[in-house]
Design a protein around this motif. Structure first.
Motif, PDB file in Angstrom:
ATOM      1  N   VAL A 111     -57.766   5.980 -25.911  1.00 27.11           N
ATOM      2  CA  VAL A 111     -58.378   6.968 -25.030  1.00 27.11           C
ATOM      3  C   VAL A 111     -57.245   7.665 -24.285  1.00 27.11           C
ATOM      4  CG1 VAL A 111     -60.564   5.742 -24.787  1.00 27.11           C
ATOM      5  CG2 VAL A 111     -58.715   5.290 -23.164  1.00 27.11           C
ATOM      6  N   TYR A 112     -57.560   8.782 -23.623  1.00 27.61           N
ATOM      7  CA  TYR A 112     -56.515   9.651 -23.093  1.00 27.61           C
ATOM      8  C   TYR A 112     -56.854  10.076 -21.668  1.00 27.61           C
ATOM      9  CZ  TYR A 112     -55.961   9.802 -28.135  1.00 27.61           C
ATOM     10  OH  TYR A 112     -55.834   9.432 -29.448  1.00 27.61           O
ATOM     11  N   ARG A 113     -55.888   9.893 -20.776  1.00 24.61           N
ATOM     12  CA  ARG A 113     -56.094  10.303 -19.389  1.00 24.61           C
ATOM     13  C   ARG A 113     -54.842  10.989 -18.872  1.00 24.61           C
ATOM     14  NH1 ARG A 113     -59.954   5.490 -16.774  1.00 24.61           N
ATOM     15  NH2 ARG A 113     -61.503   5.628 -18.462  1.00 24.61           N
ATOM     16  N   ASN A 114     -55.026  12.183 -18.370  1.00 23.53           N
ATOM     17  CA  ASN A 114     -53.923  12.975 -17.849  1.00 23.53           C
ATOM     18  C   ASN A 114     -53.642  12.575 -16.401  1.00 23.53           C
ATOM     19  OD1 ASN A 114     -51.948  14.919 -18.219  1.00 23.53           O
ATOM     20  ND2 ASN A 114     -53.401  16.501 -18.867  1.00 23.53           N
ATOM     21  N   ARG A 115     -52.502  13.008 -15.877  1.00 21.83           N
ATOM     22  CA  ARG A 115     -52.101  12.706 -14.498  1.00 21.83           C
ATOM     23  C   ARG A 115     -51.947  11.212 -14.232  1.00 21.83           C
ATOM     24  NH1 ARG A 115     -56.257  16.594 -12.082  1.00 21.83           N
ATOM     25  NH2 ARG A 115     -55.196  18.607 -12.012  1.00 21.83           N
ATOM     26  N   HIS A 142     -50.351   2.373 -15.869  1.00 28.75           N
ATOM     27  CA  HIS A 142     -51.039   3.546 -16.413  1.00 28.75           C
ATOM     28  C   HIS A 142     -50.201   4.199 -17.508  1.00 28.75           C
ATOM     29  CE1 HIS A 142     -52.821   3.122 -12.349  1.00 28.75           C
ATOM     30  NE2 HIS A 142     -53.909   3.581 -12.927  1.00 28.75           N
ATOM     31  N   HIS A 143     -50.889   4.724 -18.516  1.00 28.35           N
ATOM     32  CA  HIS A 143     -50.225   5.413 -19.611  1.00 28.35           C
ATOM     33  C   HIS A 143     -51.151   6.532 -20.080  1.00 28.35           C
ATOM     34  CE1 HIS A 143     -46.852   5.476 -22.362  1.00 28.35           C
ATOM     35  NE2 HIS A 143     -47.667   5.658 -23.384  1.00 28.35           N
ATOM     36  N   PRO A 144     -50.613   7.695 -20.482  1.00 24.06           N
ATOM     37  CA  PRO A 144     -51.477   8.813 -20.879  1.00 24.06           C
ATOM     38  C   PRO A 144     -52.402   8.479 -22.043  1.00 24.06           C
ATOM     39  CG  PRO A 144     -49.212   9.550 -20.580  1.00 24.06           C
ATOM     40  CD  PRO A 144     -49.183   8.058 -20.521  1.00 24.06           C
ATOM     41  N   GLY A 153     -54.491  -9.204  -9.058  1.00 21.10           N
ATOM     42  CA  GLY A 153     -54.537  -7.945  -8.324  1.00 21.10           C
ATOM     43  C   GLY A 153     -54.656  -6.714  -9.202  1.00 21.10           C
ATOM     44  N   VAL A 154     -54.837  -6.901 -10.513  1.00 21.36           N
ATOM     45  CA  VAL A 154     -54.903  -5.792 -11.479  1.00 21.36           C
ATOM     46  C   VAL A 154     -56.340  -5.607 -11.947  1.00 21.36           C
ATOM     47  CG1 VAL A 154     -54.130  -4.975 -13.740  1.00 21.36           C
ATOM     48  CG2 VAL A 154     -52.537  -6.209 -12.243  1.00 21.36           C
ATOM     49  N   GLU A 155     -56.842  -4.371 -11.871  1.00 15.15           N
ATOM     50  CA  GLU A 155     -58.168  -4.085 -12.419  1.00 15.15           C
ATOM     51  C   GLU A 155     -58.090  -4.122 -13.942  1.00 15.15           C
ATOM     52  OE1 GLU A 155     -61.092  -0.373 -13.335  1.00 15.15           O
ATOM     53  OE2 GLU A 155     -59.609  -0.103 -11.742  1.00 15.15           O
ATOM     54  N   LEU A 156     -58.978  -4.905 -14.554  1.00  8.39           N
ATOM     55  CA  LEU A 156     -58.982  -5.057 -15.999  1.00  8.39           C
ATOM     56  C   LEU A 156     -60.186  -4.404 -16.674  1.00  8.39           C
ATOM     57  CD1 LEU A 156     -57.900  -8.808 -16.266  1.00  8.39           C
ATOM     58  CD2 LEU A 156     -56.511  -6.810 -16.858  1.00  8.39           C
ATOM     59  N   ILE A 169     -46.783  -1.454 -18.565  1.00  9.29           N
ATOM     60  CA  ILE A 169     -47.692  -1.276 -19.691  1.00  9.29           C
ATOM     61  C   ILE A 169     -46.955  -0.863 -20.961  1.00  9.29           C
ATOM     62  CG2 ILE A 169     -48.257   1.144 -19.234  1.00  9.29           C
ATOM     63  CD1 ILE A 169     -51.218   0.389 -19.827  1.00  9.29           C
ATOM     64  N   GLU A 170     -45.858  -0.114 -20.826  1.00 11.80           N
ATOM     65  CA  GLU A 170     -45.143   0.340 -22.017  1.00 11.80           C
ATOM     66  C   GLU A 170     -44.516  -0.821 -22.794  1.00 11.80           C
ATOM     67  OE1 GLU A 170     -42.469   3.563 -21.371  1.00 11.80           O
ATOM     68  OE2 GLU A 170     -44.004   4.855 -20.481  1.00 11.80           O
TER      69      GLU A 170
END
Length: 348
Positions: free
Chosen positions: A101-105, A111-113, A266-269, A337-338
């Motif tokens: 899936v793809y998320r900008n900003r 987080h990753h695009p 502490g991380v939303e999964l 994440i990378e």
């Protein structure tokens, strides 16, 4: 120009490869888990008329060019949710989607695009069943990775322990000393001034142009989320209706909705719902969200009328989306994440 060697450099890849192989193993175990429970894996189109109608989600926009040169706007999906719900309306009882899936900003340690989302749905079952699924998948991922603990930035939790269940209202009381439900009316309406005063009394910063949602998010980010999923996972449930645009209201308390999020270290999964199936109410909520997006970002996304039409015949169901890369991070001890993505998107 960065001093760091690119991910495809042989020595960098050699360092990354053990976690990437664990990623593959965890993915295989999860697919097998769903298959053994009669879930059908589905592949949804990434190109959609609407990328989703949440105020703070930013999409990648493109366009389709027809044989006659006609141009039509399209978006890369931020979630397979709309397509999956159309499949529920079509008659599929148990499905899961496992793909990009793809998320900008969005770019940072968590987080990753482009990232991988695991999303699944159960027709005719409560959202509590998804909570049980989450507990099972945490343990399964840990077992496949050979991990006895999940860890991230000095926080850890036991993936084999039964997750704590905590309502959002109780979390606000415990971690911020704020009576959240006192700022919500019986019909789900919110009292901005009451929440503003509560934040001020708790010593949290506020701004003159903050609305209720801004204030809610500040408490979540600064006080609540860092305290979740420590020692064991946390299932944070019963979100205010105003913060659950795609979830049905709770039969126990109309001020809150059947929405929960799963946290570890502490991380939303994951983010799960008892799904809203009232198309008119869904349209109303989408308009509210897009009005807020227009106010903050100066843009809005179209509403997928086809989705609303499908919602009218969709059966009662529960569904959830889990950030697979984040789960792999916690299971392998990665710090960004990378480290668990085979080919990261080029940094601009």
């Amino acid at each position: 120009m960065t001093d760091a060697s690119p991910w495809w450099t042989p020595h960098v890849h050699a360092d990354r490869r053990p976690r990437l192989m664990l990623r593959n193993g965890i993915a295989a175990s999860l697919r097998d888990w769903f298959s053994r429970r009669d879930f059908v894996e589905v592949e949804t189109a990434a190109l959609q008329i609407s990328p989703g109608n949440e105020a703070h989600l930013a999409a990648f926009a493109t366009e389709a060019i027809g044989p006659d040169g006609t141009r039509s706007p399209l978006y890369l999906h931020t979630s397979p949710e709309f397509a999956c719900k159309k499949l529920l309306a079509a008659g599929e009882p148990r499905i899961f989607s496992f793909g990009p899936v793809y998320r900008n900003r969005e770019r940072g340690p968590l987080h990753h695009p482009e990232f991988t989302m695991l999303e699944w749905y159960r027709v005719g079952e409560s959202y509590e069943s998804l909570m049980l699924d989450c507990a099972a998948l945490l343990a399964l991922a840990a077992e496949r990775a050979g991990a006895t603990r999940f860890s991230f930035r000095g926080r850890d939790c036991d993936p084999f322990a039964e997750p704590e269940r905590l309502t959002v209202a109780d979390a606000f009381t415990r971690h911020a000393g704020i009576d959240l439900l006192a700022t919500i009316a019986p019909d789900g309406g919110t009292d901005r001034d009451a929440l503003h005063d509560a934040l001020s009394q708790a010593g949290l910063r506020t701004a003159a142009d903050d609305n209720w949602a801004d204030l809610f998010s500040r408490v979540m980010v600064e006080k609540v989320e860092p305290a979740l999923g420590l020692g064991r996972a946390t299932i944070l449930c019963e979100y205010p209706v105003a913060e659950a645009a795609l979830a049905r209201p709770s039969s126990r308390d109309p001020r809150v909705a059947e929405r929960f999020e799963l946290y570890g270290c502490g991380v939303e999964l994951a983010n799960g719902f008892g799904e809203l199936t009232d198309p008119e109410e869904q349209r109303r909520r989408f308009v509210v969200e897009m009005d807020e997006k227009q106010r903050i970002y100066g843009e809005r996304y179209p509403i997928d009328e086809d989705f609303l039409a499908a919602l009218a015949i969709m059966p009662r169901a529960s569904g959830i989306a889990l950030g697979f890369d984040r789960l792999v991070m916690l299971a392998t001890g990665a710090q960004k994440i990378e480290d668990v993505i085979w080919t990261p998107v080029a940094a601009m």
